[in-house]
Design a protein around this motif. Structure first.
Motif, PDB file in Angstrom:
ATOM      1  N   GLN A  65      49.026  -1.797  19.269  1.00  0.00           N
ATOM      2  CA  GLN A  65      49.355  -1.387  20.371  1.00  0.00           C
ATOM      3  C   GLN A  65      48.919  -3.008  21.138  1.00  0.00           C
ATOM      4  OE1 GLN A  65      49.039   1.373  21.803  1.00  0.00           O
ATOM      5  NE2 GLN A  65      49.426   1.897  20.716  1.00  0.00           N
ATOM      6  N   VAL A  66      49.787  -3.667  20.252  1.00  0.00           N
ATOM      7  CA  VAL A  66      49.808  -5.423  21.021  1.00  0.00           C
ATOM      8  C   VAL A  66      51.538  -5.237  21.090  1.00  0.00           C
ATOM      9  CG1 VAL A  66      49.909  -7.076  20.467  1.00  0.00           C
ATOM     10  CG2 VAL A  66      48.238  -5.656  19.037  1.00  0.00           C
ATOM     11  N   GLY A  67      51.342  -5.189  22.642  1.00  0.00           N
ATOM     12  CA  GLY A  67      52.531  -5.693  23.367  1.00  0.00           C
ATOM     13  C   GLY A  67      53.168  -7.215  23.129  1.00  0.00           C
ATOM     14  N   LEU A  68      52.371  -7.696  22.951  1.00  0.00           N
ATOM     15  CA  LEU A  68      53.210  -8.973  23.333  1.00  0.00           C
ATOM     16  C   LEU A  68      52.280 -10.211  21.783  1.00  0.00           C
ATOM     17  CD1 LEU A  68      55.193 -10.798  24.481  1.00  0.00           C
ATOM     18  CD2 LEU A  68      53.658 -11.837  25.829  1.00  0.00           C
ATOM     19  N   ALA A  69      52.712 -11.105  20.656  1.00  0.00           N
ATOM     20  CA  ALA A  69      52.154 -11.691  19.979  1.00  0.00           C
ATOM     21  C   ALA A  69      52.994 -12.659  20.034  1.00  0.00           C
ATOM     22  CB  ALA A  69      51.996 -11.249  18.452  1.00  0.00           C
ATOM     23  N   THR A  70      51.541 -14.360  19.967  1.00  0.00           N
ATOM     24  CA  THR A  70      52.209 -15.699  20.144  1.00  0.00           C
ATOM     25  C   THR A  70      52.504 -15.677  18.244  1.00  0.00           C
ATOM     26  OG1 THR A  70      49.640 -16.771  19.510  1.00  0.00           O
ATOM     27  CG2 THR A  70      50.893 -16.711  21.673  1.00  0.00           C
ATOM     28  N   LEU A  71      53.658 -17.114  18.199  1.00  0.00           N
ATOM     29  CA  LEU A  71      53.888 -17.032  17.072  1.00  0.00           C
ATOM     30  C   LEU A  71      53.478 -18.866  16.530  1.00  0.00           C
ATOM     31  CD1 LEU A  71      57.844 -15.940  17.502  1.00  0.00           C
ATOM     32  CD2 LEU A  71      55.633 -14.951  16.088  1.00  0.00           C
ATOM     33  N   THR A  81      61.198 -21.117  14.650  1.00  0.00           N
ATOM     34  CA  THR A  81      59.813 -20.680  15.495  1.00  0.00           C
ATOM     35  C   THR A  81      60.925 -19.152  16.618  1.00  0.00           C
ATOM     36  OG1 THR A  81      58.444 -21.300  14.018  1.00  0.00           O
ATOM     37  CG2 THR A  81      58.132 -20.065  16.079  1.00  0.00           C
ATOM     38  N   ASP A  82      61.634 -20.681  17.074  1.00  0.00           N
ATOM     39  CA  ASP A  82      62.646 -20.640  18.862  1.00  0.00           C
ATOM     40  C   ASP A  82      63.499 -19.637  18.273  1.00  0.00           C
ATOM     41  OD1 ASP A  82      63.272 -21.175  21.270  1.00  0.00           O
ATOM     42  OD2 ASP A  82      64.664 -21.867  21.212  1.00  0.00           O
ATOM     43  N   LEU A  83      63.946 -19.197  17.567  1.00  0.00           N
ATOM     44  CA  LEU A  83      64.691 -18.553  16.567  1.00  0.00           C
ATOM     45  C   LEU A  83      64.334 -16.654  17.556  1.00  0.00           C
ATOM     46  CD1 LEU A  83      66.811 -20.087  14.225  1.00  0.00           C
ATOM     47  CD2 LEU A  83      67.805 -19.935  16.139  1.00  0.00           C
ATOM     48  N   LEU A  84      63.014 -16.716  16.522  1.00  0.00           N
ATOM     49  CA  LEU A  84      62.842 -15.152  16.642  1.00  0.00           C
ATOM     50  C   LEU A  84      62.216 -15.120  18.432  1.00  0.00           C
ATOM     51  CD1 LEU A  84      62.193 -12.340  15.605  1.00  0.00           C
ATOM     52  CD2 LEU A  84      59.135 -13.664  14.770  1.00  0.00           C
ATOM     53  N   ALA A  85      61.772 -16.096  19.065  1.00  0.00           N
ATOM     54  CA  ALA A  85      60.988 -15.819  20.100  1.00  0.00           C
ATOM     55  C   ALA A  85      62.483 -15.850  21.409  1.00  0.00           C
ATOM     56  CB  ALA A  85      60.281 -17.271  20.671  1.00  0.00           C
ATOM     57  N   LYS A  86      63.864 -16.285  20.750  1.00  0.00           N
ATOM     58  CA  LYS A  86      65.012 -15.898  21.884  1.00  0.00           C
ATOM     59  C   LYS A  86      65.154 -14.394  21.031  1.00  0.00           C
ATOM     60  CE  LYS A  86      65.471 -20.186  24.312  1.00  0.00           C
ATOM     61  NZ  LYS A  86      64.328 -21.142  23.981  1.00  0.00           N
ATOM     62  N   GLN A  87      64.918 -14.592  20.423  1.00  0.00           N
ATOM     63  CA  GLN A  87      65.797 -12.956  20.414  1.00  0.00           C
ATOM     64  C   GLN A  87      65.094 -12.071  20.450  1.00  0.00           C
ATOM     65  OE1 GLN A  87      66.052 -12.378  15.105  1.00  0.00           O
ATOM     66  NE2 GLN A  87      67.052 -10.636  15.920  1.00  0.00           N
ATOM     67  N   ARG A  88      63.697 -12.278  20.527  1.00  0.00           N
ATOM     68  CA  ARG A  88      62.749 -10.397  21.167  1.00  0.00           C
ATOM     69  C   ARG A  88      61.787 -10.918  22.049  1.00  0.00           C
ATOM     70  NH1 ARG A  88      61.974  -5.795  18.263  1.00  0.00           N
ATOM     71  NH2 ARG A  88      61.652  -5.591  20.395  1.00  0.00           N
ATOM     72  N   PRO A  89      62.278 -11.788  22.853  1.00  0.00           N
ATOM     73  CA  PRO A  89      61.147 -12.411  24.156  1.00  0.00           C
ATOM     74  C   PRO A  89      60.475 -11.121  24.787  1.00  0.00           C
ATOM     75  CG  PRO A  89      63.630 -12.427  25.397  1.00  0.00           C
ATOM     76  CD  PRO A  89      64.039 -11.838  23.604  1.00  0.00           C
ATOM     77  N   ASP A  90      60.480 -10.334  24.514  1.00  0.00           N
ATOM     78  CA  ASP A  90      59.734  -9.599  24.862  1.00  0.00           C
ATOM     79  C   ASP A  90      58.613  -8.932  24.017  1.00  0.00           C
ATOM     80  OD1 ASP A  90      61.410  -8.175  23.057  1.00  0.00           O
ATOM     81  OD2 ASP A  90      61.350  -6.131  23.237  1.00  0.00           O
ATOM     82  N   ARG A  91      58.721  -9.532  22.935  1.00  0.00           N
ATOM     83  CA  ARG A  91      57.509  -8.964  22.328  1.00  0.00           C
ATOM     84  C   ARG A  91      56.854 -10.781  21.297  1.00  0.00           C
ATOM     85  NH1 ARG A  91      57.299  -4.190  19.763  1.00  0.00           N
ATOM     86  NH2 ARG A  91      54.604  -4.240  19.729  1.00  0.00           N
ATOM     87  N   PHE A  92      57.401 -11.023  21.604  1.00  0.00           N
ATOM     88  CA  PHE A  92      57.313 -13.161  21.293  1.00  0.00           C
ATOM     89  C   PHE A  92      56.961 -13.958  21.602  1.00  0.00           C
ATOM     90  CE2 PHE A  92      57.988 -10.582  16.783  1.00  0.00           C
ATOM     91  CZ  PHE A  92      57.388  -9.975  16.843  1.00  0.00           C
ATOM     92  N   ILE A  93      55.740 -14.672  21.749  1.00  0.00           N
ATOM     93  CA  ILE A  93      56.114 -15.981  22.498  1.00  0.00           C
ATOM     94  C   ILE A  93      56.163 -17.524  21.563  1.00  0.00           C
ATOM     95  CG2 ILE A  93      54.966 -17.050  23.914  1.00  0.00           C
ATOM     96  CD1 ILE A  93      54.380 -15.374  25.564  1.00  0.00           C
TER      97      ILE A  93
END
Length: 258
Positions: A67-73, A100-112
């Motif tokens: 039940q984790v909505g958002l995670a920091t990379l 790291t920015d590639l995933l943060a931009k790809q899934r901004p709803d889940r990763f920072i």
């Protein structure tokens, strides 16, 4: 309501691919290691990265299950590259942040995105941090407790804290190359004892040196010691399970009827 995970390690697969191409110039060596990859910095002992740390779908599955909505990379602590010289460290951290920015931009709803910075060179560290926050839109930075020698020296982190205070961002400090690690190899004691002790030691140097008086916006870190106790208790229970002996079945006592 879902949780926000601010302790979420991730290594981009793209970082490995780029290191294969440019590792020599960076001072970083990557090697195939038992189905995963290992990294070596400036001739250091190779550190193997666990395969799940690359698996984005695996990260998402664990987050959904918990039940984790958002995670920091955040980087793997053994991949921060503090052994490199200043120029190499700057190049390595910029590469790490870009990947790291590639995933943060790809899934901004889940990763920072959380920036890695070359603490071995404080001026370069502040420069890398500003680029990550202003240009890549990261939300904070991730640093290790030890840089080349034990204890996070206050002069190495001063410029980073000044820049972080200016940018109004969070910094996560994580134990790395903890003191006495060779004595804590069994029962997960490096996590239960070593990590909290190393964090406390580093924070102690920062507190008593007046670093947080100079940067008052970081005074909330004084509460860190209160938050450590639940972590230590939970880690103690988790790491003690493999060492526990199986419970003996209760013996039935047959009493003669009165």
């Amino acid at each position: 309501m879902k949780a926000i995970d601010i302790h979420h390690h991730y290594v981009p697969q793209q970082l490995i691919e780029e290191t294969k191409k440019h590792g020599k110039a960076l001072g970083v060596e990557v090697a195939d290691d038992k189905g995963s990859w290992s990294l070596s910095f400036d001739g250091s002992k190779p550190h193997r990265l666990q395969p799940p740390i690359f698996d984005v779908e695996g990260h998402l599955e664990i987050m959904n299950r918990g039940q984790v909505g958002l995670a920091t990379l955040e980087a793997n602590t053994n991949s921060l590259g503090y052994r490199l010289n200043g120029a190499q460290g700057e190049a390595w951290c910029n590469l790490y942040n870009d990947c790291t920015d590639l995933l943060a931009k790809q899934r901004p709803d889940r990763f920072i995105g959380m920036a890695v910075v070359p603490l071995q060179d404080s001026a370069r560290a502040a420069k890398v941090l500003e680029h990550a926050i202003v240009d890549l839109k990261f939300r904070g930075a991730f640093i290790g407790t030890n840089v080349k020698r034990p204890i996070l020296q206050r002069h190495r982190v001063r410029s980073v804290l000044a820049k972080a205070q200016e940018l109004d961002i969070m910094i996560v400090m994580h134990p790395e190359h903890i003191a006495g690690a060779e004595r804590m190899t069994e029962f997960g004691l490096n996590a239960v004892c070593g990590n909290p002790a190393d964090s406390t030691l580093s924070l102690g140097y920062m507190f008593y040196s007046g670093l947080f008086d100079r940067f008052p916006n970081f005074e909330d870190l004084r509460a860190a010691r209160r938050r450590l106790l639940p972590f230590i208790w939970a880690a103690s229970i988790k790491n003690s399970k493999p060492a526990r002996r199986p419970a003996r079945p209760r013996r039935r006592i047959h009493r003669a009827p009165i």
